[in-house]
Scaffold this active site. Structure first.
Site, PDB file in Angstrom:
ATOM      1  N   HIS A 174     -11.785  -7.831  -1.366  1.00 34.68           N
ATOM      2  CA  HIS A 174     -10.948  -7.138  -0.372  1.00 34.68           C
ATOM      3  C   HIS A 174     -11.484  -7.471   1.020  1.00 34.68           C
ATOM      4  O   HIS A 174     -12.532  -8.089   1.163  1.00 34.68           O
ATOM      5  CB  HIS A 174     -11.006  -5.622  -0.602  1.00 34.68           C
ATOM      6  CG  HIS A 174     -10.090  -5.169  -1.694  1.00 34.68           C
ATOM      7  ND1 HIS A 174      -9.015  -4.344  -1.476  1.00 34.68           N
ATOM      8  CD2 HIS A 174     -10.081  -5.458  -3.021  1.00 34.68           C
ATOM      9  CE1 HIS A 174      -8.390  -4.135  -2.614  1.00 34.68           C
ATOM     10  NE2 HIS A 174      -9.011  -4.794  -3.575  1.00 34.68           N
ATOM     11  N   GLY A 175     -10.757  -7.010   2.027  1.00 32.09           N
ATOM     12  CA  GLY A 175     -11.219  -7.196   3.402  1.00 32.09           C
ATOM     13  C   GLY A 175     -11.525  -8.650   3.705  1.00 32.09           C
ATOM     14  O   GLY A 175     -12.516  -8.967   4.360  1.00 32.09           O
ATOM     15  N   ASP A 222      -1.512  -1.850  -3.810  1.00 28.23           N
ATOM     16  CA  ASP A 222      -2.845  -1.936  -3.212  1.00 28.23           C
ATOM     17  C   ASP A 222      -3.427  -0.522  -3.074  1.00 28.23           C
ATOM     18  O   ASP A 222      -2.728   0.402  -2.642  1.00 28.23           O
ATOM     19  CB  ASP A 222      -2.673  -2.588  -1.825  1.00 28.23           C
ATOM     20  CG  ASP A 222      -3.971  -3.090  -1.233  1.00 28.23           C
ATOM     21  OD1 ASP A 222      -4.918  -3.334  -1.997  1.00 28.23           O
ATOM     22  OD2 ASP A 222      -4.024  -3.245   0.003  1.00 28.23           O
ATOM     23  N   SER A 240       0.864  -1.190   0.000  1.00 26.39           N
ATOM     24  CA  SER A 240       0.000   0.000   0.000  1.00 26.39           C
ATOM     25  C   SER A 240       0.898   1.237   0.000  1.00 26.39           C
ATOM     26  O   SER A 240       2.117   1.137   0.188  1.00 26.39           O
ATOM     27  CB  SER A 240      -0.860   0.003   1.261  1.00 26.39           C
ATOM     28  OG  SER A 240      -0.014   0.066   2.401  1.00 26.39           O
ATOM     29  N   HIS A 292     -12.282  -3.672   5.635  1.00 24.94           N
ATOM     30  CA  HIS A 292     -10.887  -3.801   6.071  1.00 24.94           C
ATOM     31  C   HIS A 292     -10.774  -3.891   7.594  1.00 24.94           C
ATOM     32  O   HIS A 292     -11.634  -3.382   8.315  1.00 24.94           O
ATOM     33  CB  HIS A 292     -10.074  -2.593   5.589  1.00 24.94           C
ATOM     34  CG  HIS A 292      -9.876  -2.565   4.107  1.00 24.94           C
ATOM     35  ND1 HIS A 292     -10.168  -1.479   3.333  1.00 24.94           N
ATOM     36  CD2 HIS A 292      -9.404  -3.503   3.251  1.00 24.94           C
ATOM     37  CE1 HIS A 292      -9.888  -1.738   2.070  1.00 24.94           C
ATOM     38  NE2 HIS A 292      -9.429  -2.969   1.993  1.00 24.94           N
ATOM     39  N   GLY A 293      -9.699  -4.498   8.040  1.00 23.77           N
ATOM     40  CA  GLY A 293      -9.410  -4.525   9.473  1.00 23.77           C
ATOM     41  C   GLY A 293     -10.021  -5.736  10.165  1.00 23.77           C
ATOM     42  O   GLY A 293     -10.615  -6.612   9.521  1.00 23.77           O
ATOM     43  N   ILE A 309      -5.604 -10.183   1.793  1.00 25.82           N
ATOM     44  CA  ILE A 309      -5.442 -10.561   3.206  1.00 25.82           C
ATOM     45  C   ILE A 309      -4.292  -9.776   3.826  1.00 25.82           C
ATOM     46  O   ILE A 309      -3.152  -9.863   3.360  1.00 25.82           O
ATOM     47  CB  ILE A 309      -5.160 -12.079   3.326  1.00 25.82           C
ATOM     48  CG1 ILE A 309      -6.375 -12.867   2.805  1.00 25.82           C
ATOM     49  CG2 ILE A 309      -4.836 -12.467   4.771  1.00 25.82           C
ATOM     50  CD1 ILE A 309      -6.158 -14.360   2.679  1.00 25.82           C
ATOM     51  N   ASP A 310      -4.586  -9.009   4.841  1.00 34.17           N
ATOM     52  CA  ASP A 310      -3.575  -8.261   5.588  1.00 34.17           C
ATOM     53  C   ASP A 310      -3.728  -8.540   7.088  1.00 34.17           C
ATOM     54  O   ASP A 310      -2.802  -8.977   7.769  1.00 34.17           O
ATOM     55  CB  ASP A 310      -3.741  -6.761   5.284  1.00 34.17           C
ATOM     56  CG  ASP A 310      -2.656  -5.908   5.910  1.00 34.17           C
ATOM     57  OD1 ASP A 310      -1.804  -6.457   6.638  1.00 34.17           O
ATOM     58  OD2 ASP A 310      -2.650  -4.685   5.696  1.00 34.17           O
ATOM     59  N   THR A 311      -4.955  -8.324   7.592  1.00 34.03           N
ATOM     60  CA  THR A 311      -5.219  -8.439   9.030  1.00 34.03           C
ATOM     61  C   THR A 311      -4.795  -9.789   9.618  1.00 34.03           C
ATOM     62  O   THR A 311      -4.241  -9.838  10.722  1.00 34.03           O
ATOM     63  CB  THR A 311      -6.721  -8.180   9.278  1.00 34.03           C
ATOM     64  OG1 THR A 311      -6.999  -6.836   8.881  1.00 34.03           O
ATOM     65  CG2 THR A 311      -7.096  -8.371  10.734  1.00 34.03           C
TER      66      THR A 311
HETATM   67  P1  13P Z   1      -8.115  -7.395   5.607  1.00 31.50           P
HETATM   68  O1  13P Z   1      -8.081  -6.206   6.493  1.00 31.50           O
HETATM   69  O2  13P Z   1      -9.368  -8.180   5.753  1.00 31.50           O
HETATM   70  O3  13P Z   1      -6.921  -8.261   5.755  1.00 31.50           O
HETATM   71  O4  13P Z   1      -8.120  -6.872   4.091  1.00 31.50           O
HETATM   72  C1  13P Z   1      -6.950  -6.434   3.459  1.00 31.50           C
HETATM   73  C2  13P Z   1      -7.237  -5.754   2.165  1.00 31.50           C
HETATM   74  O5  13P Z   1      -8.325  -5.801   1.611  1.00 31.50           O
HETATM   75  C3  13P Z   1      -6.104  -5.030   1.562  1.00 31.50           C
HETATM   76  O6  13P Z   1      -6.474  -4.376   0.397  1.00 31.50           O
HETATM   77  O1  G3H Z   2      -6.325  -2.162   2.370  1.00 29.09           O
HETATM   78  C1  G3H Z   2      -5.542  -1.848   3.235  1.00 29.09           C
HETATM   79  C2  G3H Z   2      -4.448  -2.701   3.700  1.00 29.09           C
HETATM   80  O2  G3H Z   2      -4.836  -3.419   4.826  1.00 29.09           O
HETATM   81  C3  G3H Z   2      -3.196  -1.913   3.885  1.00 29.09           C
HETATM   82  O3  G3H Z   2      -3.180  -1.219   5.053  1.00 29.09           O
HETATM   83  O4  G3H Z   2      -2.622   1.140   4.395  1.00 29.09           O
HETATM   84  O5  G3H Z   2      -2.223   0.296   6.737  1.00 29.09           O
HETATM   85  O6  G3H Z   2      -0.804  -0.468   4.829  1.00 29.09           O
HETATM   86  P1  G3H Z   2      -2.152   0.017   5.275  1.00 29.09           P
HETATM   87 ZN    ZN Z   3      -8.390  -3.484   0.321  1.00 22.02          ZN
END
Ligand code: 13P
Ligand code: G3H
Ligand code: ZN
Length: 359
Positions: free
Chosen positions: A232-233, A83, A50, A198-199, A276-278
């Site tokens: 996403h999310g 992203d 990102s 997200h989150g 997937i980030d969280t």
């Molecule tokens: P999560 O917060 O569900 O991991 O989603 C991440 C995301 O959509 C990044 O673009």
């Molecule tokens: O979509 C968002 C991602 O979870 C990236 O998060 O902007 O804190 O790096 P960030």
């Molecule tokens: Zn996203």
């Protein structure tokens, strides 16, 4: 050199009926975890950065982390994707950084807070598609605003998202608009809003079909079967990691994510990229908390960062296997971005899946 375009990878995924997890990266431990998991499972990889990741790591560090992954794992096809680009200039800077794919998120204005009009979204996305395809780089667009159908609000943890409540027609991507958007912009992949956000705080209880609208994925896929869909999310918010975090001094609230089996259902209906980030954030936080509590005398960061890497690797292996991408790395013959320039220019990739990997 196995840097490939998102388009090539998602075409391969569509031809072979699998989905790709796309993991966010900010640091070396995340890159290690993803690559170790891909190596173990023989899966191709999508890593995404990102704008926040770029400012956290610094552009040269992020660029060299990806180069190091490509150098260490030449047998694994890797997509480096940007992203949530908030403006064409952000996408351009990622392309200059060597990314093979960018997301132009025109669902919000450049402030990443104000929902935009359909026309604005088409305009900025089309600008990026023209620029990116002329360099063989792929583009993901977004239509609809990601947010909770339980509360009507967007997530607030990721630095972007509209404030206040949004109408249902913004939180749920329209089937006809999706078709029109893809037709007008020529995007390679389309992110859609179906109730994920997200989150960590996505759902207050295990989601049911009224708040996680997998049925809308099916409708959109039926209308535009040649377009790769993106969720996403899509972290699953593992309950075991939530417990570990909270039993080692953490204070996360009770919350639920997107069940893996619902994502797998989406993959059966055109979802090819799953963000997937969280989940990796939770696994690494839980592992670090646990390690430090269990090893109170330790002051060597490598030890708790190794524990974090192993925990994140566990999530990556599980997703590669569940989404069906495991076993596919060796089956992909990388197409250079130069060759992608020619393929885009010839028009052979216009709205047609199954072309990029054709001989
Ligand atoms: P999560 O917060 O569900 O991991 O989603 C991440 C995301 O959509 C990044 O673009
Ligand atoms: O979509 C968002 C991602 O979870 C990236 O998060 O902007 O804190 O790096 P960030
Ligand atoms: Zn996203």
């Amino acid at each position: 050199m196995a840097l490939i375009s998102l388009r090539q990878l998602l075409d391969h995924a569509a031809e072979n009926s699998y989905g790709m997890p796309a993991f966010n990266v900010n640091n070396m431990e995340q890159v290690h975890a993803i690559m170790q998991a891909a190596d173990q499972t023989n899966s191709p990889v999508i890593m995404q950065g990102s704008a926040g990741a770029r400012s956290y790591a610094g552009e040269p560090f992020l660029r060299h982390l990806i180069s190091a992954a490509i150098e260490m794992y030449p047998h694994i096809p890797i997509v480096m994707h940007q992203d949530h680009g908030s403006a064409p200039g952000v996408c351009l800077r990622s392309m200059q950084s060597g990314f093979s794919s960018v997301m132009m998120d025109g669902s919000l204005m450049a402030d990443m807070k104000t929902p935009s009009s359909f026309e604005y979204n088409v305009d900025v996305t089309k600008t990026v598609v023209e620029m990116a395809h002329s360099g063989g780089v792929s583009v993901e667009g977004e239509l609809g605003c990601l947010g909770s159908l339980e509360t009507g609000e967007m997530g607030e943890e990721d630095g972007h998202g509209a404030e206040g409540k949004l109408d249902l027609d913004m939180l749920l991507t329209s089937v006809e608009e999706a078709a029109d958007f893809v037709d007008q912009t020529g995007v390679d992949a389309l992110a859609i809003a179906i109730g994920t956000s997200h989150g960590a705080y996505k759902f207050t209880k295990e989601p049911t079909g009224d708040v996680l609208r997998i049925d809308r994925i099916k409708e959109i896929h039926e209308r535009i079967p040649n377009t790769h869909l993106v969720m996403h999310g899509s972290s699953s918010v593992p309950q075991e990691w939530l417990k570990i975090i909270n039993s080692h001094g953490g204070e996360m609230g009770q919350t639920f994510g997107v069940p893996v089996e619902e994502i797998v259902e989406g993959i059966k209906h055109g979802v090819r990229k799953v963000n997937i980030d969280t989940d990796l954030r939770m696994a690494s936080t839980g592992a670090v908390r646990q390690h430090l509590q269990d090893n109170a005398a330790n002051f060597d960061p490598r030890k708790f960062l190794k524990a974090a890497t192993a925990a994140m690797k566990g999530i990556c292996v599980a997703r590669f296997e569940a989404f069906g991408s495991a076993g596919n790395a060796a089956k992909i013959k990388p197409i250079s971005l130069d060759d992608m320039v020619t393929r885009y220019a010839s028009g052979e990739l216009d709205q047609k899946i199954s072309k990029a990997n054709a001989a």
